[in-house]
Design an enzyme around this catalytic site. Sequence first.
Site, short mmCIF file in Angstrom:
data_model
loop_
_atom_site.label_atom_id
_atom_site.label_comp_id
_atom_site.label_asym_id
_atom_site.label_seq_id
_atom_site.Cartn_x
_atom_site.Cartn_y
_atom_site.Cartn_z
N GLU A 50 0.81 -1.20 -0.12
CA GLU A 50 0.05 -0.03 0.02
C GLU A 50 1.08 1.33 0.04
O GLU A 50 1.33 1.54 0.94
CB GLU A 50 -0.93 -0.04 1.10
CG GLU A 50 -2.09 1.04 1.20
CD GLU A 50 -3.15 0.77 2.04
OE1 GLU A 50 -3.57 -0.35 2.31
OE2 GLU A 50 -3.86 1.76 2.10
N ASP A 79 -9.60 0.00 -2.28
CA ASP A 79 -9.00 1.12 -1.61
C ASP A 79 -10.13 2.07 -1.16
O ASP A 79 -10.74 2.35 -1.87
CB ASP A 79 -7.73 1.74 -2.16
CG ASP A 79 -7.00 2.23 -1.20
OD1 ASP A 79 -6.27 1.26 -0.26
OD2 ASP A 79 -6.74 3.38 -0.83
N GLY A 152 -13.55 -1.36 11.74
CA GLY A 152 -13.13 -0.30 11.25
C GLY A 152 -13.86 1.04 11.62
O GLY A 152 -14.06 1.25 12.62
N LYS A 172 -26.50 -1.76 5.88
CA LYS A 172 -25.27 -1.48 5.40
C LYS A 172 -24.96 -1.68 4.09
O LYS A 172 -24.37 -0.93 3.16
CB LYS A 172 -24.02 -1.52 6.30
CG LYS A 172 -22.75 -1.06 5.89
CD LYS A 172 -21.41 -1.79 6.46
CE LYS A 172 -20.34 -1.17 5.85
NZ LYS A 172 -19.06 -1.70 6.24
N HIS A 177 -20.53 2.66 0.56
CA HIS A 177 -19.65 3.25 -0.57
C HIS A 177 -19.51 1.88 -1.37
O HIS A 177 -19.09 1.97 -2.52
CB HIS A 177 -18.57 3.83 0.21
CG HIS A 177 -17.82 3.16 1.00
ND1 HIS A 177 -18.49 2.69 2.10
CD2 HIS A 177 -16.47 2.61 1.13
CE1 HIS A 177 -17.44 2.19 3.07
NE2 HIS A 177 -16.22 2.09 2.45
N ARG A 178 -19.24 0.78 -0.51
CA ARG A 178 -18.65 -0.52 -1.10
C ARG A 178 -19.90 -0.87 -2.30
O ARG A 178 -19.50 -1.51 -3.26
CB ARG A 178 -18.30 -1.57 -0.24
CG ARG A 178 -17.85 -2.85 -0.59
CD ARG A 178 -17.15 -3.80 0.50
NE ARG A 178 -16.02 -2.97 1.05
CZ ARG A 178 -16.02 -2.17 2.06
NH1 ARG A 178 -17.04 -2.49 2.94
NH2 ARG A 178 -14.85 -1.49 2.43
P1 IMP Z 1 -8.50 0.01 3.08
O1 IMP Z 1 -6.99 1.10 2.79
O2 IMP Z 1 -9.27 0.13 1.93
O3 IMP Z 1 -8.00 -1.14 3.64
O4 IMP Z 1 -9.29 0.99 4.08
C1 IMP Z 1 -8.97 2.27 4.67
C2 IMP Z 1 -9.26 2.13 6.16
O5 IMP Z 1 -10.89 2.31 6.11
C3 IMP Z 1 -9.15 0.68 6.90
O6 IMP Z 1 -8.59 1.07 8.23
C4 IMP Z 1 -10.52 0.21 6.70
O7 IMP Z 1 -10.85 -0.67 7.80
C5 IMP Z 1 -11.48 1.10 6.66
N1 IMP Z 1 -12.50 0.83 5.98
C6 IMP Z 1 -12.69 0.67 4.58
N2 IMP Z 1 -13.97 0.28 4.42
C7 IMP Z 1 -14.69 0.42 5.46
C8 IMP Z 1 -16.02 0.08 5.92
O8 IMP Z 1 -16.93 -0.32 4.97
N3 IMP Z 1 -16.47 0.03 7.13
C9 IMP Z 1 -15.82 0.76 8.08
N4 IMP Z 1 -14.33 0.92 7.78
C10 IMP Z 1 -13.83 0.76 6.54
#
Ligand code: IMP
Length: 192
Positions: A50, A79, A152, A172, A177-178
């Site tokens: 990353e 991401d 998260g 959810k 967003h996902r």
């Molecule tokens: P990443 O770099 O895509 O893994 O995500 C960045 C940060 O956002 C990480 O700490 C993830 O745990 C958090 N994150 C990503 N998607 C979600 C979500 O849907 N819910 C809560 N936290 C998220």
Amino acid sequence: MQRSYDSQGNRIPDWDVAFVTSNVNKYEEAEKILAEFGIKLGHWQRDLIEIQDDSLRKIAVQKAQDAYNQIEEPLIVEDDGLFIDSLSGFPGPFSSYVFKTIGNNGILKMIGDNRDAQFVSIIVFRDAHSYTSFESSVTGTISKNIQGEGWGYDPIFVPENQKKTYAELAEKNKLSHRYESLKKFANWFNNK
Ligand code: IMP
């Protein structure tokens, strides 16, 4: 898991596309979302490089490249970034690091009066020929306290038009967003 092999002994993936992520929560959400669109999602649980950059897209493309070098089959990576208005978009591309260091309590201490935020997801599809990215964001606010038990930032992000955090919302997966970025990916993938 039952594996299939072609006549040369190469493994034929038992899925339509693989999601390369070390985050099982993300995979489980994505698997359910893509099943709605008739896409069977495999999981390669791998840590990916990353890079630090202020563009989520660049970070995601680099992750996709690293993932493809490791598994050499059609894949997606994701991401995400939580962009908080009163912090000029912080943590944004640094969301992962900030979560690991100061966590949700640290965010709640830093945030100003304006609690508006956006949660952004970028999906990158990569195969032998190309890569394609799909981006979506959900607008919302940061709650005053930790609410609910999710992973998260789920316990502090309240999507627009809702009173509960992602962690408290049973639906959810229908409004995240996902969901939005995977829907874009699915529509493209199914017409490819
Ligand atoms: P990443 O770099 O895509 O893994 O995500 C960045 C940060 O956002 C990480 O700490 C993830 O745990 C958090 N994150 C990503 N998607 C979600 C979500 O849907 N819910 C809560 N936290 C998220």
